[in-house]
Design an enzyme around this catalytic site. Structure first.
Site, PDB file in Angstrom:
ATOM      1  N   GLY A 125      44.156  45.686  45.969  1.00 22.39           N
ATOM      2  CA  GLY A 125      45.255  45.285  45.087  1.00 22.39           C
ATOM      3  C   GLY A 125      45.299  46.103  43.725  1.00 22.39           C
ATOM      4  O   GLY A 125      44.656  46.610  43.223  1.00 22.39           O
ATOM      5  N   THR A 130      40.860  46.126  39.003  1.00 23.47           N
ATOM      6  CA  THR A 130      41.209  44.758  39.589  1.00 23.47           C
ATOM      7  C   THR A 130      41.410  43.706  38.470  1.00 23.47           C
ATOM      8  O   THR A 130      40.681  43.817  37.766  1.00 23.47           O
ATOM      9  CB  THR A 130      40.202  44.151  40.376  1.00 23.47           C
ATOM     10  OG1 THR A 130      40.263  42.914  40.724  1.00 23.47           O
ATOM     11  CG2 THR A 130      38.649  44.217  39.865  1.00 23.47           C
ATOM     12  N   ILE A 131      42.415  42.912  38.714  1.00 28.13           N
ATOM     13  CA  ILE A 131      42.890  42.028  37.495  1.00 28.13           C
ATOM     14  C   ILE A 131      41.884  40.932  37.526  1.00 28.13           C
ATOM     15  O   ILE A 131      41.897  40.073  36.547  1.00 28.13           O
ATOM     16  CB  ILE A 131      44.183  41.475  37.679  1.00 28.13           C
ATOM     17  CG1 ILE A 131      44.428  40.450  39.016  1.00 28.13           C
ATOM     18  CG2 ILE A 131      45.371  42.665  37.821  1.00 28.13           C
ATOM     19  CD1 ILE A 131      45.628  40.045  39.149  1.00 28.13           C
ATOM     20  N   ASP A 132      41.209  40.720  38.409  1.00 23.69           N
ATOM     21  CA  ASP A 132      40.065  39.568  38.534  1.00 23.69           C
ATOM     22  C   ASP A 132      38.980  39.530  37.748  1.00 23.69           C
ATOM     23  O   ASP A 132      38.458  38.504  37.277  1.00 23.69           O
ATOM     24  CB  ASP A 132      39.643  39.285  40.019  1.00 23.69           C
ATOM     25  CG  ASP A 132      40.989  38.537  40.854  1.00 23.69           C
ATOM     26  OD1 ASP A 132      41.832  38.052  40.440  1.00 23.69           O
ATOM     27  OD2 ASP A 132      40.661  39.097  41.952  1.00 23.69           O
ATOM     28  N   ILE A 145      53.272  37.918  39.773  1.00 22.73           N
ATOM     29  CA  ILE A 145      53.610  38.458  38.424  1.00 22.73           C
ATOM     30  C   ILE A 145      52.562  38.837  37.763  1.00 22.73           C
ATOM     31  O   ILE A 145      52.846  39.552  36.745  1.00 22.73           O
ATOM     32  CB  ILE A 145      54.716  37.182  37.847  1.00 22.73           C
ATOM     33  CG1 ILE A 145      55.297  37.862  36.530  1.00 22.73           C
ATOM     34  CG2 ILE A 145      53.664  36.193  37.292  1.00 22.73           C
ATOM     35  CD1 ILE A 145      56.356  36.920  35.810  1.00 22.73           C
ATOM     36  N   GLN A 146      51.253  38.089  37.857  1.00 18.77           N
ATOM     37  CA  GLN A 146      50.152  38.811  36.953  1.00 18.77           C
ATOM     38  C   GLN A 146      49.536  40.203  37.355  1.00 18.77           C
ATOM     39  O   GLN A 146      48.932  40.666  36.661  1.00 18.77           O
ATOM     40  CB  GLN A 146      48.848  37.597  37.643  1.00 18.77           C
ATOM     41  CG  GLN A 146      49.419  36.318  37.086  1.00 18.77           C
ATOM     42  CD  GLN A 146      48.515  35.313  37.858  1.00 18.77           C
ATOM     43  OE1 GLN A 146      47.327  34.767  37.357  1.00 18.77           O
ATOM     44  NE2 GLN A 146      49.117  34.551  39.160  1.00 18.77           N
ATOM     45  N   ARG A 178      45.438  48.553  52.197  1.00 16.28           N
ATOM     46  CA  ARG A 178      44.002  47.951  52.767  1.00 16.28           C
ATOM     47  C   ARG A 178      44.059  48.833  54.159  1.00 16.28           C
ATOM     48  O   ARG A 178      45.099  48.665  54.927  1.00 16.28           O
ATOM     49  CB  ARG A 178      44.018  46.469  52.877  1.00 16.28           C
ATOM     50  CG  ARG A 178      43.813  46.017  51.223  1.00 16.28           C
ATOM     51  CD  ARG A 178      43.511  44.486  51.515  1.00 16.28           C
ATOM     52  NE  ARG A 178      43.205  43.865  50.207  1.00 16.28           N
ATOM     53  CZ  ARG A 178      44.212  43.727  49.089  1.00 16.28           C
ATOM     54  NH1 ARG A 178      45.238  43.685  49.453  1.00 16.28           N
ATOM     55  NH2 ARG A 178      43.576  43.116  47.907  1.00 16.28           N
ATOM     56  N   ARG A 234      45.800  59.396  35.471  1.00 17.10           N
ATOM     57  CA  ARG A 234      46.165  60.352  34.689  1.00 17.10           C
ATOM     58  C   ARG A 234      45.020  60.921  34.120  1.00 17.10           C
ATOM     59  O   ARG A 234      44.782  62.170  34.058  1.00 17.10           O
ATOM     60  CB  ARG A 234      47.171  59.716  33.604  1.00 17.10           C
ATOM     61  CG  ARG A 234      47.426  60.825  32.436  1.00 17.10           C
ATOM     62  CD  ARG A 234      48.021  60.023  31.339  1.00 17.10           C
ATOM     63  NE  ARG A 234      48.493  60.770  30.396  1.00 17.10           N
ATOM     64  CZ  ARG A 234      47.850  60.924  29.299  1.00 17.10           C
ATOM     65  NH1 ARG A 234      46.707  60.334  29.239  1.00 17.10           N
ATOM     66  NH2 ARG A 234      48.102  61.518  28.048  1.00 17.10           N
ATOM     67  N   ASP A 286      36.078  40.637  38.427  1.00 15.61           N
ATOM     68  CA  ASP A 286      34.910  40.260  39.217  1.00 15.61           C
ATOM     69  C   ASP A 286      33.887  41.251  39.709  1.00 15.61           C
ATOM     70  O   ASP A 286      33.332  40.989  40.648  1.00 15.61           O
ATOM     71  CB  ASP A 286      35.626  39.313  40.509  1.00 15.61           C
ATOM     72  CG  ASP A 286      36.549  40.423  41.411  1.00 15.61           C
ATOM     73  OD1 ASP A 286      36.858  41.456  40.991  1.00 15.61           O
ATOM     74  OD2 ASP A 286      36.883  40.030  42.593  1.00 15.61           O
ATOM     75  N   ASP A 340      35.884  45.596  44.830  1.00 16.79           N
ATOM     76  CA  ASP A 340      34.486  45.705  45.885  1.00 16.79           C
ATOM     77  C   ASP A 340      34.943  46.136  47.037  1.00 16.79           C
ATOM     78  O   ASP A 340      34.132  46.980  47.849  1.00 16.79           O
ATOM     79  CB  ASP A 340      33.776  44.464  45.672  1.00 16.79           C
ATOM     80  CG  ASP A 340      34.669  43.261  46.277  1.00 16.79           C
ATOM     81  OD1 ASP A 340      35.976  43.425  46.609  1.00 16.79           O
ATOM     82  OD2 ASP A 340      34.099  42.086  46.243  1.00 16.79           O
ATOM     83  N   GLY A 352      42.575  34.140  41.251  1.00 19.12           N
ATOM     84  CA  GLY A 352      41.175  34.252  41.264  1.00 19.12           C
ATOM     85  C   GLY A 352      40.746  33.507  42.252  1.00 19.12           C
ATOM     86  O   GLY A 352      40.243  32.204  42.308  1.00 19.12           O
ATOM     87  N   ARG A 353      40.656  34.210  43.231  1.00 18.71           N
ATOM     88  CA  ARG A 353      40.253  33.418  44.718  1.00 18.71           C
ATOM     89  C   ARG A 353      38.705  33.254  44.757  1.00 18.71           C
ATOM     90  O   ARG A 353      38.310  31.919  45.052  1.00 18.71           O
ATOM     91  CB  ARG A 353      40.271  34.260  46.015  1.00 18.71           C
ATOM     92  CG  ARG A 353      40.105  33.585  47.242  1.00 18.71           C
ATOM     93  CD  ARG A 353      40.476  34.630  48.604  1.00 18.71           C
ATOM     94  NE  ARG A 353      39.518  35.780  48.484  1.00 18.71           N
ATOM     95  CZ  ARG A 353      39.988  37.307  48.141  1.00 18.71           C
ATOM     96  NH1 ARG A 353      41.347  37.266  47.847  1.00 18.71           N
ATOM     97  NH2 ARG A 353      39.224  38.130  48.274  1.00 18.71           N
TER      98      ARG A 353
END
Length: 319
Positions: free
Chosen positions: A11, A125-127, A250-251, A72, A21, A129, A103, A170-171
């Protein structure tokens, strides 16, 4: 080492471009050629590779997404797919690889390292995690996107005296929901790591009603369940007019915050230093504002933990 590659996988996350960069310019500063691999590990298999110059990464530090694009690849999970990727690395003379992602991306990096091609992972990753690092690239930007939405929703919740359920990403990890809920003053925060008794949520809403509270905000991570299901349950249990907002993709978008740009720049440059010093199978991260390296194998074997003190604090402040 005179030639390295860089790819983004999984993602997308705001700040990936800033990391690209940093990798490109740090490498060129060290007289090392850099090749960009487009579309992640699938692009590696397909040979979608081109050399990058200083100008290739001009004016991208402020852009969301990833100029190398991401995908992926089920094929790369196979021995045959990894063999094809290695053939492409040999073809282009690439001696080391920087992998920016989560991961799943690190699993691919570890497989290549085991087969003799040194890889360094950069957590994007935005999570948030990934264990072994306090923060991942993209988390701060996504968090601020959520907080901005909560603030706007609270305005209309106040005007119409409603309860709002806001479903965030946030799965398997609740960092986005926890941090956004605490920063946004949510009455309840539902995350995968903590089992919340629905009666507690109802009791909290009822206590608010009794003291004259006219609106409430509930933040739920997608891994807990459907925000719409919770909205219906609240409506039935408390009789409060409830609306649901699912923030969705949107996140992931938007210009990265200064925090993410700086983090990505530091980690991207550090990944090049790690490769050139002979490191392999490592992830670069940040701990107590210091750059660190950890074995990817260890990272993948550990589960990211939420800040339990923050979770307890959110409960205390939402009485």
């Amino acid at each position: 080492m005179k030639r390295i590659g860089v790819l983004t996988s999984g993602g997308d996350a705001p700040g990936m471009n800033a990391a690209i960069r940093a990798v490109v310019r740090k490498a060129i500063y060290q007289d090392v050629e850099v090749f960009g691999i487009k579309n992640g590990f699938q692009g590696l298999i397909d040979g979608n590779i081109e050399q990058m110059e200083i100008g290739s990464v001009g004016d991208i530090i402020h852009r969301g997404g990833t100029i190398l694009r991401s995908a992926r690849s089920e094929e790369f999970k196979t021995e045959e797919g990894q063999k094809k990727g290695i053939e492409q690395l040999n073809k282009y003379g690439i001696e080391g690889l920087v992998v920016i992602g989560g991961d799943g991306s690190f699993h691919g990096a570890q497989k290549l390292t085991e087969k003799g091609y040194p890889c360094i992972g950069v957590p994007g990753t935005i999570d948030n995690d990934i264990s072994g690092t306090d923060f991942t690239i993209g988390f701060d930007t996504a968090l601020n996107t959520i907080i901005e939405a909560i603030d706007k929703i609270r305005d209309t919740a106040t005007s119409h005296e409603r309860t709002y359920v806001i479903e965030v990403m946030g799965r398997d990890a609740g960092d986005l929901a926890l941090w956004a809920g605490l920063a946004g003053g949510a009455e309840s925060i539902l995350i995968p790591e903590k089992e919340e008794d629905f009666t507690d949520i109802v009791d909290r809403l009822k206590r608010g009603q009794e003291r004259g509270k006219k609106h409430s905000i509930i933040v739920i991570a997608e891994g807990v369940g459907s925000g719409f299901d919770y909205g219906e349950q609240i409506n039935e249990a408390v009789g409060l007019e409830t609306r649901v907002t699912v923030l969705g993709y949107i996140q992931r978008g938007g210009s990265p915050t200064a925090t993410d740009r700086v983090l990505a720049s530091r980690l991207g440059a550090k990944s090049v230093e790690s490769l050139l010093s002979g490191k392999a199978g490592k992830m670069v991260g940040i701990y107590n504002n210091q750059l660190v390296e950890q074995d990817i194998v260890e990272i993948l074997s550990e589960k990211h933990e939420i800040n339990h003190n923050m979770y307890n604090l959110s409960k205390e402040l939402s009485i």
